[in-house]
Scaffold this motif. Sequence first.
Motif, mmCIF file in Angstrom:
data_model
loop_
_atom_site.group_PDB
_atom_site.id
_atom_site.type_symbol
_atom_site.label_atom_id
_atom_site.label_comp_id
_atom_site.label_asym_id
_atom_site.label_seq_id
_atom_site.Cartn_x
_atom_site.Cartn_y
_atom_site.Cartn_z
ATOM 1 N N VAL A 100 4.107 1.897 2.427
ATOM 2 C CA VAL A 100 4.767 2.912 2.004
ATOM 3 C C VAL A 100 4.172 4.421 2.152
ATOM 4 C CG1 VAL A 100 5.830 3.896 -0.154
ATOM 5 C CG2 VAL A 100 5.861 1.424 -0.062
ATOM 6 N N PHE A 101 4.988 5.269 2.790
ATOM 7 C CA PHE A 101 4.557 6.488 3.143
ATOM 8 C C PHE A 101 5.330 7.357 2.222
ATOM 9 C CE2 PHE A 101 4.147 10.169 6.509
ATOM 10 C CZ PHE A 101 2.945 10.481 6.222
ATOM 11 N N LEU A 102 4.526 7.932 1.472
ATOM 12 C CA LEU A 102 5.277 8.795 0.284
ATOM 13 C C LEU A 102 4.947 10.472 0.546
ATOM 14 C CD1 LEU A 102 6.392 9.305 -2.704
ATOM 15 C CD2 LEU A 102 4.184 8.739 -3.492
ATOM 16 N N THR A 103 5.932 10.827 0.722
ATOM 17 C CA THR A 103 5.705 12.322 0.850
ATOM 18 C C THR A 103 6.818 13.297 -0.020
ATOM 19 O OG1 THR A 103 7.409 12.360 2.936
ATOM 20 C CG2 THR A 103 4.985 12.026 3.328
ATOM 21 N N PRO A 104 6.754 14.586 0.142
ATOM 22 C CA PRO A 104 7.811 15.145 -0.698
ATOM 23 C C PRO A 104 8.966 15.036 -0.424
ATOM 24 C CG PRO A 104 6.123 16.608 -0.253
ATOM 25 C CD PRO A 104 5.439 15.345 0.456
ATOM 26 N N TYR A 105 9.366 14.964 0.772
ATOM 27 C CA TYR A 105 10.921 14.738 1.462
ATOM 28 C C TYR A 105 11.037 13.718 2.421
ATOM 29 C CZ TYR A 105 10.835 19.480 -0.536
ATOM 30 O OH TYR A 105 10.403 20.593 -1.236
ATOM 31 N N ALA A 106 10.295 12.633 2.206
ATOM 32 C CA ALA A 106 10.337 11.301 3.030
ATOM 33 C C ALA A 106 10.162 11.608 4.540
ATOM 34 C CB ALA A 106 11.635 10.696 2.867
ATOM 35 N N GLU A 107 9.044 12.419 4.895
ATOM 36 C CA GLU A 107 8.789 12.921 6.259
ATOM 37 C C GLU A 107 8.587 11.601 6.817
ATOM 38 O OE1 GLU A 107 7.612 16.441 3.895
ATOM 39 O OE2 GLU A 107 7.717 14.370 3.588
ATOM 40 N N ILE A 165 0.798 -1.271 -0.097
ATOM 41 C CA ILE A 165 -0.003 -0.020 -0.110
ATOM 42 C C ILE A 165 0.974 1.088 0.167
ATOM 43 C CG2 ILE A 165 -1.689 -1.306 1.312
ATOM 44 C CD1 ILE A 165 -1.086 0.878 3.440
ATOM 45 N N ILE A 166 0.448 2.182 -0.608
ATOM 46 C CA ILE A 166 1.095 3.484 -0.679
ATOM 47 C C ILE A 166 0.103 4.480 -0.293
ATOM 48 C CG2 ILE A 166 2.278 5.127 -2.189
ATOM 49 C CD1 ILE A 166 2.477 2.599 -4.288
ATOM 50 N N GLU A 167 0.542 5.100 0.730
ATOM 51 C CA GLU A 167 -0.160 6.470 1.536
ATOM 52 C C GLU A 167 0.765 7.618 0.875
ATOM 53 O OE1 GLU A 167 -3.087 8.668 2.831
ATOM 54 O OE2 GLU A 167 -3.087 6.667 2.427
ATOM 55 N N ASN A 168 -0.295 8.526 0.126
ATOM 56 C CA ASN A 168 0.420 9.709 -0.588
ATOM 57 C C ASN A 168 -0.176 10.967 -0.035
ATOM 58 O OD1 ASN A 168 1.728 11.441 -2.262
ATOM 59 N ND2 ASN A 168 0.037 11.179 -3.882
ATOM 60 N N LYS A 169 1.000 11.394 0.509
ATOM 61 C CA LYS A 169 0.832 12.828 1.389
ATOM 62 C C LYS A 169 1.391 13.971 0.781
ATOM 63 C CE LYS A 169 -2.156 11.620 4.528
ATOM 64 N NZ LYS A 169 -3.656 11.912 4.140
ATOM 65 N N LEU A 170 0.983 14.627 -0.140
ATOM 66 C CA LEU A 170 1.614 15.586 -0.963
ATOM 67 C C LEU A 170 1.467 16.923 -0.008
ATOM 68 C CD1 LEU A 170 3.408 15.883 -3.231
ATOM 69 C CD2 LEU A 170 1.533 16.235 -4.756
ATOM 70 N N TRP A 171 0.420 17.479 -0.038
ATOM 71 C CA TRP A 171 0.038 18.631 0.682
ATOM 72 C C TRP A 171 -0.845 18.387 2.000
ATOM 73 C CZ3 TRP A 171 0.058 18.766 -4.788
ATOM 74 C CH2 TRP A 171 1.262 19.533 -5.175
ATOM 75 N N SER A 172 -1.540 17.207 2.086
ATOM 76 C CA SER A 172 -2.424 17.234 3.378
ATOM 77 C C SER A 172 -1.681 16.298 4.335
ATOM 78 C CB SER A 172 -3.780 16.252 2.985
ATOM 79 O OG SER A 172 -3.141 15.079 2.506
ATOM 80 N N PHE A 229 9.359 7.089 1.701
ATOM 81 C CA PHE A 229 9.284 7.464 0.064
ATOM 82 C C PHE A 229 9.242 8.593 -0.260
ATOM 83 C CE2 PHE A 229 9.731 5.959 -4.267
ATOM 84 C CZ PHE A 229 10.390 4.701 -4.348
ATOM 85 N N ASN A 230 10.161 9.206 -1.004
ATOM 86 C CA ASN A 230 9.799 10.709 -1.299
ATOM 87 C C ASN A 230 9.673 10.914 -2.964
ATOM 88 O OD1 ASN A 230 12.468 10.406 -2.472
ATOM 89 N ND2 ASN A 230 13.457 11.427 -0.595
ATOM 90 N N TYR A 231 9.407 12.178 -3.431
ATOM 91 C CA TYR A 231 9.043 12.350 -4.522
ATOM 92 C C TYR A 231 10.428 12.500 -5.599
ATOM 93 C CZ TYR A 231 3.985 12.508 -5.261
ATOM 94 O OH TYR A 231 2.719 12.075 -4.712
ATOM 95 N N GLU A 232 11.602 12.674 -4.862
ATOM 96 C CA GLU A 232 12.888 12.797 -5.591
ATOM 97 C C GLU A 232 13.344 11.605 -6.094
ATOM 98 O OE1 GLU A 232 16.406 13.543 -7.213
ATOM 99 O OE2 GLU A 232 15.354 15.175 -6.241
#
Length: 389
Positions: free
Chosen positions: A147-154, A114-121, A168-171
């Motif tokens: 997987v916890f996907l955020t802009p900077y691997a928070e 599973i991938i939880e995508n937290k871009l701005w929220s 995981f990060n967007y880089e």
Amino acid sequence: MAADIVSKLSGLIKDPELERLDLTLLKPNFFEILGLSHMEIRHSNFLAWILDPHQSHRVGDIFLKWFLKDVFSDQKVTWINEFRVDSLNTDFVTIHREFKSIDLLLETPNFVVIIENKLWSKEHSDQLSRYKAVVEREFPEREHAFVFLTPYAEAPEQDEDRETYVLFNYESIIRILEIIMQTYGQSISDKVSAYIQDYISVVRRYVMQDDEAITIAREIYNNHREALDFIFENKPDRLLEVKQTVEDAVLKAGYVLGSLGKGYARFLTPKLDTVIPKGQDGGWRNGEGFLFEVIYRNKVMTLNCVVSPGPQSSREKMINALKTIDGAKNPKGLKWSSVHSHSHRINVNHEKYDDLGMLAKDIDEMLGKEKAFINEVESVLLKALYDKG
């Protein structure tokens, strides 16, 4: 001082870097054209598309396997490692969107990711722990990775989630996409190639803040700080730009303007203007006891009926009278009471309203639709306050 700032503004508009920035921003980008750059759900949709080996991108499972290699190399995943990814059979991979509210769920016959995508929220309601429980309940016979996907691997907020979720990060997303473009670019269709390149550009610009346009903009700001600060301080205020148009439309409809404010046009009918209490403390500037209120600060335009702070006896009379009209709601405020609220799809910030004539036309139409309601409000308030029909 005036001459000095004019000189600085002159230097700004003569800077060739400004032209370079303009040309960079003018390059067409599919995601920007459709206004999808800041929409988290659209980023998840793109990832679902590129992860799915059966989709129309025709890159097969290349992105999927590179992604899994990164995830499975993390020590939090103990049942597999990155060296086994290339031998995985991806013929039966399924990518789910919003499965039990989980952003992305990658399902195979043997394991689930599973991938939880937290871009701005932000995280809320222990959702990561809940999603883990959902997967363990729904897929008890399979291996799991989270997987916890955020802009900077928070890192997640909860300690137990930090122990479970691979960061995981967007880089890393962009790195994989660029590897694909460099290695397989010649075999990818022009359409798909452009789509991927546009996505890379959008993520670099809006998520990672690492983009040619941003570099140029920062250089321009450093070189022309005073001129740009002056421009920012004096930039146009959209609400003030449309204020007169909204108020003119109210007057044209035959109403009397009351206490005004930026983003608000308040009014009464001519008959109500003669009987509504005024000069009350703690309310609007002119102290009206009641006003119709057109709110145009948000993405919709709203007509409200508002009873302001004042003597409880007159407030109760007006509120009870307004409640007799269909659509009334129980006012929550003890001082400010909005009994009716009607929303209309008029967003004064929309580009079509750059033509203020179009805005005036749509407000005229809105007030026309509300005329019968406004007349009914007038009738019940007149009767309640002065027993006049």
